[in-house]
Design a protein around this motif. Structure first.
Motif, PDB file in Angstrom:
ATOM      1  N   ASN A 112     -16.736  11.919  27.627  1.00 42.32           N
ATOM      2  CA  ASN A 112     -17.923  11.195  27.186  1.00 42.32           C
ATOM      3  C   ASN A 112     -18.767  12.039  26.240  1.00 42.32           C
ATOM      4  N   THR A 113     -18.125  12.705  25.303  1.00 41.76           N
ATOM      5  CA  THR A 113     -18.870  13.617  24.427  1.00 41.76           C
ATOM      6  C   THR A 113     -18.609  13.346  22.956  1.00 41.76           C
ATOM      7  N   LYS A 114     -18.426  12.084  22.591  1.00 42.17           N
ATOM      8  CA  LYS A 114     -18.266  11.665  21.201  1.00 42.17           C
ATOM      9  C   LYS A 114     -17.213  12.476  20.444  1.00 42.17           C
ATOM     10  N   GLY A 115     -16.002  12.481  20.974  1.00 39.57           N
ATOM     11  CA  GLY A 115     -14.902  13.127  20.282  1.00 39.57           C
ATOM     12  C   GLY A 115     -14.704  14.594  20.599  1.00 39.57           C
ATOM     13  N   ILE A 116     -15.642  15.206  21.297  1.00 39.26           N
ATOM     14  CA  ILE A 116     -15.507  16.615  21.668  1.00 39.26           C
ATOM     15  C   ILE A 116     -15.315  16.675  23.173  1.00 39.26           C
ATOM     16  N   LEU A 117     -14.187  17.201  23.592  1.00 46.44           N
ATOM     17  CA  LEU A 117     -13.937  17.318  25.019  1.00 46.44           C
ATOM     18  C   LEU A 117     -14.743  18.483  25.583  1.00 46.44           C
ATOM     19  N   GLU A 118     -15.245  18.281  26.771  1.00 47.90           N
ATOM     20  CA  GLU A 118     -16.057  19.306  27.424  1.00 47.90           C
ATOM     21  C   GLU A 118     -15.436  19.615  28.777  1.00 47.90           C
ATOM     22  N   MET A 119     -15.311  20.893  29.103  1.00 43.49           N
ATOM     23  CA  MET A 119     -14.824  21.297  30.414  1.00 43.49           C
ATOM     24  C   MET A 119     -15.795  22.313  30.983  1.00 43.49           C
ATOM     25  N   ARG A 120     -16.214  22.079  32.224  1.00 46.49           N
ATOM     26  CA  ARG A 120     -17.140  22.986  32.898  1.00 46.49           C
ATOM     27  C   ARG A 120     -16.612  23.287  34.293  1.00 46.49           C
ATOM     28  N   GLY A 121     -16.970  24.455  34.804  1.00 44.57           N
ATOM     29  CA  GLY A 121     -16.501  24.874  36.117  1.00 44.57           C
ATOM     30  C   GLY A 121     -17.651  25.040  37.097  1.00 44.57           C
ATOM     31  N   PHE A 122     -17.367  24.757  38.363  1.00 41.56           N
ATOM     32  CA  PHE A 122     -18.380  24.830  39.415  1.00 41.56           C
ATOM     33  C   PHE A 122     -17.755  25.346  40.699  1.00 41.56           C
ATOM     34  N   LYS A 123     -18.556  26.016  41.484  1.00 43.08           N
ATOM     35  CA  LYS A 123     -18.231  26.292  42.877  1.00 43.08           C
ATOM     36  C   LYS A 123     -19.067  25.292  43.661  1.00 43.08           C
ATOM     37  N   ILE A 124     -18.446  24.610  44.600  1.00 39.46           N
ATOM     38  CA  ILE A 124     -19.163  23.634  45.415  1.00 39.46           C
ATOM     39  C   ILE A 124     -19.084  24.094  46.861  1.00 39.46           C
ATOM     40  N   HIS A 125     -20.259  24.262  47.449  1.00 38.01           N
ATOM     41  CA  HIS A 125     -20.339  24.711  48.846  1.00 38.01           C
ATOM     42  C   HIS A 125     -21.518  24.015  49.492  1.00 38.01           C
ATOM     43  N   GLN A 126     -21.274  23.420  50.636  1.00 40.88           N
ATOM     44  CA  GLN A 126     -22.299  22.687  51.373  1.00 40.88           C
ATOM     45  C   GLN A 126     -23.008  21.674  50.480  1.00 40.88           C
ATOM     46  N   LYS A 127     -22.207  20.939  49.711  1.00 35.44           N
ATOM     47  CA  LYS A 127     -22.669  19.849  48.852  1.00 35.44           C
ATOM     48  C   LYS A 127     -23.636  20.290  47.752  1.00 35.44           C
ATOM     49  N   THR A 128     -23.535  21.576  47.387  1.00 38.60           N
ATOM     50  CA  THR A 128     -24.343  22.116  46.301  1.00 38.60           C
ATOM     51  C   THR A 128     -23.395  22.741  45.278  1.00 38.60           C
ATOM     52  N   ALA A 129     -23.641  22.460  44.000  1.00 35.31           N
ATOM     53  CA  ALA A 129     -22.790  22.984  42.935  1.00 35.31           C
ATOM     54  C   ALA A 129     -23.498  24.110  42.196  1.00 35.31           C
ATOM     55  N   MET A 130     -22.740  25.158  41.905  1.00 34.35           N
ATOM     56  CA  MET A 130     -23.235  26.259  41.087  1.00 34.35           C
ATOM     57  C   MET A 130     -22.270  26.412  39.916  1.00 34.35           C
ATOM     58  N   GLU A 131     -22.808  26.315  38.701  1.00 33.75           N
ATOM     59  CA  GLU A 131     -21.940  26.398  37.527  1.00 33.75           C
ATOM     60  C   GLU A 131     -21.431  27.814  37.325  1.00 33.75           C
ATOM     61  N   ILE A 132     -20.180  27.890  36.879  1.00 33.15           N
ATOM     62  CA  ILE A 132     -19.527  29.157  36.574  1.00 33.15           C
ATOM     63  C   ILE A 132     -19.174  29.137  35.091  1.00 33.15           C
ATOM     64  N   PRO A 133     -19.597  30.139  34.339  1.00 32.12           N
ATOM     65  CA  PRO A 133     -19.242  30.170  32.914  1.00 32.12           C
ATOM     66  C   PRO A 133     -17.728  30.275  32.724  1.00 32.12           C
ATOM     67  N   LEU A 134     -17.221  29.504  31.753  1.00 33.12           N
ATOM     68  CA  LEU A 134     -15.795  29.511  31.438  1.00 33.12           C
ATOM     69  C   LEU A 134     -15.576  30.063  30.041  1.00 33.12           C
ATOM     70  N   SER A 135     -14.471  30.723  29.845  1.00 29.40           N
ATOM     71  CA  SER A 135     -14.061  31.123  28.495  1.00 29.40           C
ATOM     72  C   SER A 135     -12.537  31.015  28.434  1.00 29.40           C
ATOM     73  N   MET A 136     -12.034  30.901  27.205  1.00 31.38           N
ATOM     74  CA  MET A 136     -10.587  30.810  27.018  1.00 31.38           C
ATOM     75  C   MET A 136     -10.036  32.185  26.677  1.00 31.38           C
ATOM     76  N   SER A 137      -8.858  32.452  27.201  1.00 31.93           N
ATOM     77  CA  SER A 137      -8.153  33.682  26.858  1.00 31.93           C
ATOM     78  C   SER A 137      -6.851  33.323  26.177  1.00 31.93           C
ATOM     79  N   ASP A 138      -6.272  34.243  25.471  1.00 32.46           N
ATOM     80  CA  ASP A 138      -5.013  33.991  24.768  1.00 32.46           C
ATOM     81  C   ASP A 138      -3.790  34.339  25.610  1.00 32.46           C
ATOM     82  N   ASP A 139      -3.999  34.619  26.888  1.00 31.59           N
ATOM     83  CA  ASP A 139      -2.870  34.981  27.775  1.00 31.59           C
ATOM     84  C   ASP A 139      -1.916  33.837  27.934  1.00 31.59           C
TER      85      ASP A 139
END
Length: 139
Positions: A112-139
C-alpha cells in the motif's frame, strides 16, 4: 532499550517482495530460517485464514513441515513474515494477538505504498510491538 539492526540478504529480501507482489490481493505468509543468527532460507506457507485479504494464518501442516526442514538443515526460526495488501507495514491488532514466538522477528511487507514496496521488522511480546531497524546485505 533499542534493538540492534538486522541485516537481511538482498536475495532473501527480493524473494519476500516478489512473493507479496504476485499475490497483491491476499496476505502471503511464511517462515524464515537462520544459521548463526543470519537469515538464510524463506519457507512460503499457504495462508489458511478465512479472510486472507485481511489476515494471515499459517497452514499448520506446512508450518510443521517447514520447522522440521529447518531443524534438518541446522537452522533456527528467525522470522515470521506476511504481507499487508492494502495497509501499512505496521502490526495490526490481529497481528499483535499472534505473538506465539517472542524470539522471532515479525516481518511485514506493505503493498500500500504507491508502487514502492515497504518491509519493516518488529519484535512482538505480550501484544506490544517494538520496531527493529532493517538493512540489506549482499550476502
Amino acid at each position: 532499550m533499542t534493538q540492534a539492526e538486522i541485516q537481511i540478504p538482498r536475495k532473501l529480501t527480493s524473494q519476500l517482495l516478489h512473493l507479496a507482489q504476485i499475490s497483491p490481493n491476499f496476505e502471503v505468509c511464511g517462515l524464515i530460517g537462520s544459521k548463526n543468527g543470519l537469515p538464510t532460507h524463506c519457507y512460503p506457507i499457504d495462508n489458511a485464514a478465512k479472510l486472507p485479504q485481511q489476515h494471515f494464518l499459517l497452514d499448520a501442516g506446512q508450518q510443521i513441515a517447514a520447522l522440521i526442514k529447518m531443524r534438518e538443515l541446522g537452522e533456527n526460526l528467525f522470522a515470521i513474515y506476511h504481507s499487508h495488501p492494502s495497509s501499512p507495514a505496521l502490526p495490526s491488532s490481529h497481528d499483535l494477538e499472534l505473538d506465539a514466538y517472542p524470539d522471532a522477528v515479525y516481518l511485514i511487507i506493505s503493498l500500500n505504498t504507491k508502487g514502492i514496496l515497504e518491509m519493516r521488522g518488529f519484535k512482538i511480546h505480550q501484544k506490544t510491538a517494538m520496531e527493529i531497524p532493517l538493512s540489506m546485505s549482499d550476502d
